[in-house]
Scaffold this active site. Structure first.
Site, short mmCIF file in Angstrom:
data_model
loop_
_atom_site.label_atom_id
_atom_site.label_comp_id
_atom_site.label_asym_id
_atom_site.label_seq_id
_atom_site.Cartn_x
_atom_site.Cartn_y
_atom_site.Cartn_z
N THR C 18 0.82 -1.22 0.00
CA THR C 18 0.00 0.00 0.00
C THR C 18 0.85 1.27 0.00
O THR C 18 2.06 1.21 0.24
CB THR C 18 -0.96 0.01 1.22
OG1 THR C 18 -0.19 0.06 2.42
CG2 THR C 18 -1.82 -1.24 1.23
N ASP C 19 0.23 2.38 -0.28
CA ASP C 19 0.96 3.66 -0.30
C ASP C 19 0.30 4.66 0.65
O ASP C 19 -0.69 4.32 1.31
CB ASP C 19 1.09 4.19 -1.74
CG ASP C 19 -0.23 4.52 -2.39
OD1 ASP C 19 -0.34 4.34 -3.63
OD2 ASP C 19 -1.18 4.95 -1.70
N PRO C 20 0.84 5.89 0.75
CA PRO C 20 0.29 6.82 1.74
C PRO C 20 -1.19 7.18 1.53
O PRO C 20 -1.80 7.76 2.44
CB PRO C 20 1.19 8.05 1.58
CG PRO C 20 2.50 7.48 1.15
CD PRO C 20 2.12 6.37 0.20
#
Lengths: 153, 153, 153, 153
Positions: C18-20
């Site tokens: 996942t990313d921010p």
């Protein structure tokens, strides 16, 4: 060429390098380090096809492989999307058949992280230990603070 | 600034981007595309913190998120370690709340691959559809072949 | 074996996927799809060394390569760290020398995303088009809703 | 639950994990380690949303973050596509505010690689050092060879 032209590199931190904690996902530092090593060899004048299997323009794969046998990293300060990092490479020959590179990552002179990659030299066909390939040796020599600088041009 | 300064980019293919078939591992093309988009925004003059959550210098996360709702890629010719690729970005506003970017990858003028990323604009807090953020709109306008060129400097 | 034993898979979403924005970083869906395809072949009974170069126990690399020539993905709902996804594979032979696999990702019966990978069959040595390898053909046949089911055990 | 149910894990090596040298691309070992840690916490009974920001079902992000401050890996034998690896986790509390996990990777009882991840506990809002979150403490206690085993069910 002056060693800093191939030992002082730079990169921007991209969104996909980071995770929901808002900082780089830790192992990306190793990807950046390996890419910095490849860029360093390229800037120094070593062809990809002399070092890496199946690179462009290869006729035969290089007879010598350089597997990483040990690596480590230390993280000092947060690294975020949009950060611009200076990367200083410190290569060192350990013995005739192995070398390491330390990668110091800085943000505006401030040290943020460090990585180390240690490689062994082996015959690609047999996996037997052997001496470092000639091009890597020249790059190590030229990158050494104390050694004689030999350049390819 | 001339649009080509932010729509014509370049990158080298690194060893870790490829797999044992000796070519890029297919989804890396999407990573390169997203990084090219980020580099394009940066060169045009958009701050990371205006577009991406938790970027450097952020006070509050951007109120608008730009999730990718569709993407696709076509692979024409092998891409190998050491290849140097020119990347042409072709951005296009689809409607006030969505846009896409096509990325054409070329090796010495020869087309090797293409990717497309399509984004939607949503309120980060509620996930509701909304109009594109102002900075993205300006970048789309300036990047359009037919539109009026507005630049940030 | 019943086709669902190799066409209905499962995976958990991990933090580094996942990313921010708090959702999967888009291209991870393609990595999951390729890994699901590999797991499907493995569960069906195809050896890695019959399909992929340099896999365990290989004597010679497979004579036929299966490069991906096109891929696409659609993202319907957010996918987050900790999500457990059911993955349904829908393989289809397109012609004697190419096939595709659609991957439907569901969270508790609810459709969240979809990917498609399209492969071509080529002679690894010459890059010339050729018919699909026998093992892949059997897997496609056995996976077909309408076709005769042939299994390896 | 017996500790081995969350400290003895398993994974298959996929094609995209490897590079043209025909072995895993070195930093993938760190991705596998982090994913093994997440799987261990999950099997033990810790919710993702108690440890990781923006995980499923989160109301507020965890108040404590667990950044990795140091990691290292040693590679003993080649790891290839199709290999099935047993992963043994050896967690250890270092002090009330930090812990490490060693990951031993084996192929049929034979040691092939090892990784270590060392985490610090910090307040997510202020980045100040703090004691480990309660769930992590219980997992460390239960995983300890010498300690009292506390389990969640």
């Amino acid at each position: 060429m002056h060693p800093s032209s191939w030992l002082c590199l730079n990169r921007s931190v991209r969104f996909g390098d980071t995770d929901p904690a808002g900082v780089i996902h830790f192992y990306q530092l190793f990807r950046w380090s390996h890419e910095a090593w490849e860029e360093s060899l390229e800037k120094y004048g070593i062809l990809s096809s002399d070092v890496f299997p199946k690179a462009i323009n290869y006729k035969d794969n290089p007879p010598i492989a350089l597997p990483i046998i040990h690596c480590e990293a230390d993280y000092r300060s947060p690294i975020k999307t949009g950060d611009n990092l200076d990367i200083e490479l410190i290569p060192k020959r350990i013995n005739p058949g192995s070398f390491q590179v330390v990668f110091e990552f800085k943000k505006k002179e401030s040290f943020v992280a460090k990585a180390l990659l240690r490689h062994l030299s082996i015959k690609a066909e047999t996996n037997q230990r052997c001496i470092l390939p000639e091009g890597i040796d020249r790059w190590l020599e030229a990158s050494s603070i104390d050694g004689v600088i030999a350049s390819i041009d």
